[in-house]
Motif scaffolding. Structure first.
Motif, PDB file in Angstrom:
ATOM      1  N   LYS A 174       0.259   3.886   7.828  1.00 41.19           N
ATOM      2  CA  LYS A 174       0.039   2.749   7.588  1.00 41.19           C
ATOM      3  C   LYS A 174       1.322   2.430   8.669  1.00 41.19           C
ATOM      4  CE  LYS A 174      -0.257  -0.689   5.147  1.00 41.19           C
ATOM      5  NZ  LYS A 174      -0.753  -1.771   3.409  1.00 41.19           N
TER       6      LYS A 174
ATOM      7  N   GLU B  55      -9.641  -3.522  -2.719  1.00 41.85           N
ATOM      8  CA  GLU B  55      -9.329  -2.330  -1.417  1.00 41.85           C
ATOM      9  C   GLU B  55      -7.949  -0.926  -1.951  1.00 41.85           C
ATOM     10  OE1 GLU B  55      -9.969  -5.446  -1.333  1.00 41.85           O
ATOM     11  OE2 GLU B  55     -11.137  -5.414   0.015  1.00 41.85           O
ATOM     12  N   ASN B  56      -7.132  -1.413  -2.791  1.00 37.23           N
ATOM     13  CA  ASN B  56      -5.954  -0.456  -3.223  1.00 37.23           C
ATOM     14  C   ASN B  56      -6.570   0.650  -3.770  1.00 37.23           C
ATOM     15  OD1 ASN B  56      -4.163  -1.454  -0.810  1.00 37.23           O
ATOM     16  ND2 ASN B  56      -3.982  -3.428  -1.685  1.00 37.23           N
TER      17      ASN B  56
ATOM     18  N   SER C  68      -3.189   2.053  -4.177  1.00 40.08           N
ATOM     19  CA  SER C  68      -2.231   2.637  -2.773  1.00 40.08           C
ATOM     20  C   SER C  68      -1.633   1.283  -3.097  1.00 40.08           C
ATOM     21  CB  SER C  68      -3.084   2.710  -1.236  1.00 40.08           C
ATOM     22  OG  SER C  68      -3.793   1.327  -1.111  1.00 40.08           O
ATOM     23  N   ASP C  69      -0.937   0.967  -1.501  1.00 38.97           N
ATOM     24  CA  ASP C  69       0.583   0.320  -1.475  1.00 38.97           C
ATOM     25  C   ASP C  69       1.667  -0.335  -2.471  1.00 38.97           C
ATOM     26  OD1 ASP C  69      -0.781   0.082   0.681  1.00 38.97           O
ATOM     27  OD2 ASP C  69      -2.136  -1.509   0.282  1.00 38.97           O
TER      28      ASP C  69
HETATM   29 MG    MG Z   1      -3.656  -1.867   1.129  1.00 40.26          MG
END
Ligand code: MG
Ligand code: ADP
Length: 461
Positions: free
Chosen positions: A54, A152-153, A165-166
């Protein structure tokens, strides 16, 4: 290098004619683009391990006053090894950028399943919800909150296991306002708890649980509990928890969702209570995991005032062709299943999708251009890449699509269409319409394996 004179013959459009190295990683194609970052495929040249990196702009991230919090959360994330949390391997920085090296997952986003097949059965939804709660509960126990739980995560690995994620990165995309409070600058409010919208300071654990409740609802319903094209009206619905469950939800699922989507954080059910809930407990498998001894020097050097400039990496371009190699091709396809490499036209569309073509590259791009124009897209052309920009404002802003052509062999190209802005579901609709106009461009290998034909999937040994 690119040979644009040879009538559509070209090589290496993945990296625009070269390869970029950062530290011991060789950067590959873009896997996805968010509001604040780009995520790229990369390979560790020492170990040949594939990872995702990322990439964030340093000045956007480090200028505000949250460095201590960011540093603490990223350090914690490096220590966490949980089956449902994307591993963070290391953090690097150049003079201008921050690189977060993490586990690569290849199963796509969880919500692609809903977009292509509709809502999930209650048992399947529960299985993902249990994994989500496992991840969230564990990170909370280590003092890390997500604050941006959204489709989206939620990614899937090659085995279909949910990976969040994240975690711990939300502070990177938030800004501190004059009053010193965290302020979410962008993103969808659909998943955000009422007290977060209110911006009065909030409990990260309770806010994360609300988002999990919205996610559970969407998995089982196939649509959002709170939705309105008018932002103020949407906020009102969220403040009042104005939603209703569809008839096909079981009574116990309805009850649990009502307790999670309680607009008052003080009376909202807690994660510990969710884990004890009868509906939740069905078929529940507590996660097994370890914590590891890891070195935090990389993070210390980036986030400390007296960062050692010797630790900085540089992006270097290597002059050799970036034809997409077999290795990279395989890793872009789910679980090494080559059958889904060039995806079918209607189902299995994600925030990015690919198809194969036997036409010359120029022709592929002109046909895409010709098909997109009448659909209301502005087309920008540059070096065999196209950027399609939608004219209508969508749920998450104007839809924008990046197109790249990769040479697989001199007579076979892979065309990638990737959403770079806007809503994933709107992208799916776009792809559906444009693929009708591209029927003579798309090529399907004979005897290609149908999606979902699990028995013929190739597995790595
Ligand atoms: Mg993300
Ligand atoms: P956002 O989560 O706001 O959409 P990100 O910058 O976090 O934006 O990620 C962009 C996209 O890249 C994700 O939505 C996802 O599809 C993809 N992605 C992120 N992390 C990984 C990863 N570890 N492995 C594979 N794909 C990833």
């Amino acid at each position: 290098m690119v040979d644009s004179s040879a009538g559509g013959k070209m090589s290496a459009h993945g990296g625009g004619g070269g390869r970029t190295r950062v530290g011991r990683y060789e950067l590959g194609r873009t896997l996805g683009e968010g509001t604040f970052a780009k995520v790229k495929f990369a390979r560790n040249v020492e170990t040949s391990e594939n990872v995702a990196i990322k990439i964030l702009d340093k000045d956007k991230v480090l200028k505000h006053k949250m460095i201590a919090q960011i540093k603490r959360e990223i350090s914690t994330m490096k220590l966490i090894r949980h089956p449902n949390v994307i591993r963070m391997y290391e953090v690097m920085a150049s003079r201008t950028k921050i690189y977060i090296v993490m586990e690569l997952v290849t199963g796509g986003e969880l919500f692609d399943k809903i977009a292509s097949r509709g809502r999930l059965k209650e048992d399947d939804a529960r299985k993902y919800f249990q994994q989500l709660i496992n991840a969230v509960d564990y990170c909370h126990s280590r003092g890390v909150y997500h604050r941006d739980l959204k489709p989206e995560n939620l990614l899937l690995d090659a085995n279909g296991t949910l990976k969040v994620s994240d975690f711990g990165l939300s502070a990177l995309s938030q800004q501190v306002r004059e009053d010193g409070l965290l302020h979410t600058t962008c993103g969808t409010p659909n998943y955000v708890a009422p007290e977060v919208i209110n911006n009065k300071g909030y409990d990260g654990a309770k806010a994360d649980l609300w988002s999990c409740g919205v996610i559970l609802f969407v998995l089982m319903a196939g649509y959002l509990p709170f939705e309105d094209s008018n932002l103020m009206a949407l906020y009102k619905k969220i403040y009042k928890a104005d939603f209703s469950c569809p008839s096909w939800f079981s009574t116990s699922a309805k009850k649990l969702i009502k307790k999670i989507l309680d607009p008052n954080p003080n009376t909202r059910i807690t994660i510990a209570e969710v884990i004890n809930n009868e509906w939740f407990k069905k078929g529940y498998q507590p996660p097994r995991f370890e914590t590891a001894e890891v070195n935090l020097d990389d993070i210390n050097s980036i986030f400390n005032e007296s960062g050692d400039p010797a630790q900085l990496v540089v992006e270097r371009r290597e002059e050799r062709p970036a034809v997409m190699n077999a290795f990279e091709l395989i890793s872009t396809s789910q679980g090494l299943n080559l059958g889904t490499l060039f995806e079918k036209q209607t189902d299995s569309v994600k925030r990015e999708t690919r198809f194969a073509s036997r036409l010359p590259a120029n022709e592929i791009l002109s046909k895409i251009e010709a098909a997109a124009g009448p659909m209301g897209f502005n087309v920008q052309k540059r070096n065999y890449k196209l950027k399609l920009q939608g004219e209508n404002p969508g749920r998450k802003g104007q839809l924008a699509i990046a197109t790249e052509v990769f040479e697989v062999t001199p007579s076979l190209y892979m065309v990638e269409l990737r959403k770079s802005n806007g809503d994933t579901l709107e992208f799916h609709k776009f792809y559906h319409s444009i693929s009708n106009g591209l029927k003579d461009v798309m090529w399907k290998p004979e005897g290609s394996i149908a999606e979902g034909d699990e028995t013929r999937h190739r597995r790595s040994p």
